[in-house]
Design a protein around this motif. Sequence first.
Motif, PDB file in Angstrom:
ATOM      1  N   ASP A   1      56.513 -63.515   8.005  1.00 18.08           N
ATOM      2  CA  ASP A   1      56.523 -64.953   7.774  1.00 18.08           C
ATOM      3  C   ASP A   1      56.785 -65.268   6.306  1.00 18.08           C
ATOM      4  OD1 ASP A   1      55.852 -67.775   8.724  1.00 18.08           O
ATOM      5  OD2 ASP A   1      54.378 -67.518   7.121  1.00 18.08           O
ATOM      6  N   THR A   2      56.152 -64.521   5.418  1.00 20.92           N
ATOM      7  CA  THR A   2      56.369 -64.725   3.982  1.00 20.92           C
ATOM      8  C   THR A   2      57.814 -64.455   3.586  1.00 20.92           C
ATOM      9  OG1 THR A   2      54.062 -64.089   3.557  1.00 20.92           O
ATOM     10  CG2 THR A   2      55.573 -64.050   1.687  1.00 20.92           C
ATOM     11  N   ILE A   3      58.362 -63.359   4.081  1.00 22.32           N
ATOM     12  CA  ILE A   3      59.734 -63.001   3.727  1.00 22.32           C
ATOM     13  C   ILE A   3      60.724 -63.983   4.325  1.00 22.32           C
ATOM     14  CG2 ILE A   3      61.480 -61.193   3.913  1.00 22.32           C
ATOM     15  CD1 ILE A   3      59.271 -59.145   3.902  1.00 22.32           C
ATOM     16  N   HIS A   4      60.466 -64.457   5.546  1.00 26.12           N
ATOM     17  CA  HIS A   4      61.373 -65.425   6.174  1.00 26.12           C
ATOM     18  C   HIS A   4      61.437 -66.717   5.356  1.00 26.12           C
ATOM     19  CE1 HIS A   4      63.187 -64.022   9.845  1.00 26.12           C
ATOM     20  NE2 HIS A   4      62.060 -63.445  10.232  1.00 26.12           N
ATOM     21  N   LYS A   5      60.303 -67.204   4.905  1.00 26.17           N
ATOM     22  CA  LYS A   5      60.292 -68.437   4.122  1.00 26.17           C
ATOM     23  C   LYS A   5      60.998 -68.257   2.787  1.00 26.17           C
ATOM     24  CE  LYS A   5      56.075 -70.205   6.264  1.00 26.17           C
ATOM     25  NZ  LYS A   5      54.624 -70.427   6.110  1.00 26.17           N
ATOM     26  N   LEU A   6      60.811 -67.116   2.155  1.00 23.42           N
ATOM     27  CA  LEU A   6      61.467 -66.856   0.877  1.00 23.42           C
ATOM     28  C   LEU A   6      62.978 -66.731   1.044  1.00 23.42           C
ATOM     29  CD1 LEU A   6      61.641 -66.064  -2.098  1.00 23.42           C
ATOM     30  CD2 LEU A   6      60.952 -63.736  -1.440  1.00 23.42           C
ATOM     31  N   THR A   7      63.427 -65.934   2.007  1.00 19.63           N
ATOM     32  CA  THR A   7      64.867 -65.729   2.184  1.00 19.63           C
ATOM     33  C   THR A   7      65.573 -67.010   2.634  1.00 19.63           C
ATOM     34  OG1 THR A   7      64.368 -64.895   4.417  1.00 19.63           O
ATOM     35  CG2 THR A   7      64.646 -63.270   2.662  1.00 19.63           C
ATOM     36  N   THR A   8      64.905 -67.812   3.449  1.00 18.30           N
ATOM     37  CA  THR A   8      65.503 -69.089   3.861  1.00 18.30           C
ATOM     38  C   THR A   8      65.664 -70.023   2.671  1.00 18.30           C
ATOM     39  OG1 THR A   8      64.535 -68.882   6.066  1.00 18.30           O
ATOM     40  CG2 THR A   8      65.252 -71.074   5.393  1.00 18.30           C
ATOM     41  N   TYR A   9      64.659 -70.073   1.823  1.00 14.55           N
ATOM     42  CA  TYR A   9      64.742 -70.908   0.618  1.00 14.55           C
ATOM     43  C   TYR A   9      65.873 -70.446  -0.291  1.00 14.55           C
ATOM     44  CZ  TYR A   9      63.574 -72.490  -4.098  1.00 14.55           C
ATOM     45  OH  TYR A   9      63.635 -73.003  -5.365  1.00 14.55           O
ATOM     46  N   LEU A  10      66.011 -69.149  -0.486  1.00 16.81           N
ATOM     47  CA  LEU A  10      67.065 -68.632  -1.368  1.00 16.81           C
ATOM     48  C   LEU A  10      68.450 -68.898  -0.791  1.00 16.81           C
ATOM     49  CD1 LEU A  10      65.502 -65.193  -2.390  1.00 16.81           C
ATOM     50  CD2 LEU A  10      65.790 -67.200  -3.849  1.00 16.81           C
ATOM     51  N   ALA A  11      68.637 -68.649   0.494  1.00 22.96           N
ATOM     52  CA  ALA A  11      69.969 -68.810   1.103  1.00 22.96           C
ATOM     53  C   ALA A  11      70.378 -70.271   1.214  1.00 22.96           C
ATOM     54  CB  ALA A  11      69.981 -68.146   2.476  1.00 22.96           C
ATOM     55  N   LYS A  12      69.422 -71.167   1.450  1.00 19.93           N
ATOM     56  CA  LYS A  12      69.746 -72.580   1.614  1.00 19.93           C
ATOM     57  C   LYS A  12      70.073 -73.268   0.297  1.00 19.93           C
ATOM     58  CE  LYS A  12      67.588 -74.222   5.887  1.00 19.93           C
ATOM     59  NZ  LYS A  12      66.563 -75.146   6.437  1.00 19.93           N
TER      60      LYS A  12
END
Length: 392
Positions: A249-260
């Motif tokens: 969950d932590t990694i998903h939120k971080l990677t989504t923020y970076l890619a968006k």
Amino acid sequence: MLLAFKTELKINNKQRTELLKHSGVARHAWNWGLDLTKQILDYNEANPNEKIKFPSAIDLHKWLVALVKPENPWYFESSKCAPQYALRDLRSSWDRCFKKVSGAPRFKKKGRSDSFELDGTIKIRSTHKIQLPKLGVLKTYESLPQVQPKSVTISRTANRWYISFRMEVEQANTPKIVDVVGVDLGVKSLATLSTGVVFEGAKSYRETEAKLSRLQWLNRHKQVGSANWKKAQARIARLHQRIANIRKDTIHKLTTYLAKNHSTVVIEDLNVSGMMANRKLAKAVQDMGFYEFRRQMEYKTKLYGSKLVIVDRWMPSSKTCSNCNVKKEVLSLSERVFNCEHCGFSLDRDLNAAINLKNAASHAVSACGLVSADTTRMKQEDFSLLANVSKL
């Protein structure tokens, strides 16, 4: 592009029994096929002049129908797709082994990585119902996308069952806030961005290590296979699942923020296996999930219309001054602040490395002048704010 959708099934005891039957059939077919193929390889090695052709997935399935199913009538209680896909996966595993991409396949044990695949008449009846062959209509906790999947995979983790399938999604070109950002991964903090933002890792294993150790200690004298042993094993499995879910969950939120929100994301090609060899860092490295971070970044940058740049692992990003580009000869892990002896520049070690990663992709003249030396610490509860920002 194709993306996988995975959600938990909401099942009753009767449906759970049917899922266990299907996974048992798939496991039996895998183990039977693996034993047969190993015998063929051993025979060919012992008799090089009289080699037997290594069977394909179709050959294995024909032999299974002719030899195994008549002796095991419980095979007919489950869908024919379960053993068929298991033998396909077995042949694919042998192909990877022959190409020296991975090791030889291993026998599967009951209760570990139970899964099977189905195809045929698969229909999504409503937002929370899906119809599968032999299993009927199954409910889900989350709403299902209104697509027509050709095949599905059902798997078990701890005491929960999940269904997954691939679907076609369109690329979403979201507006970007920052053009280029460097991301330095670490064990003290999960990620430090060249913009000065620091993401703290969940460290879920460290938080629950004492509880996990206690459960394993209490289970040490229970008789293997007994009812109490099975209950204790289920509790341990559920705790392991919770640890993995928090990390993902932590990694998903971080990677989504970076890619968006970033047009170009620059990361380093970390030697994770080498870092795991260090017994002092192995637990912390595993708790962060660096491989999962890179895997998610690779497909999310394509999904949101951004670009991922991977810098060579031998680049001295931590030892190089981001102000004058002079490299330090020695920099110990205990030095958390980078002090340049050439120009007198001082900056947080991880932030300095992130800026160097950004400069490696954008070739900026002086990126450090755009970033404040004071980093912003971002804890677990602050991810909700990032989720709202990324939607703008």
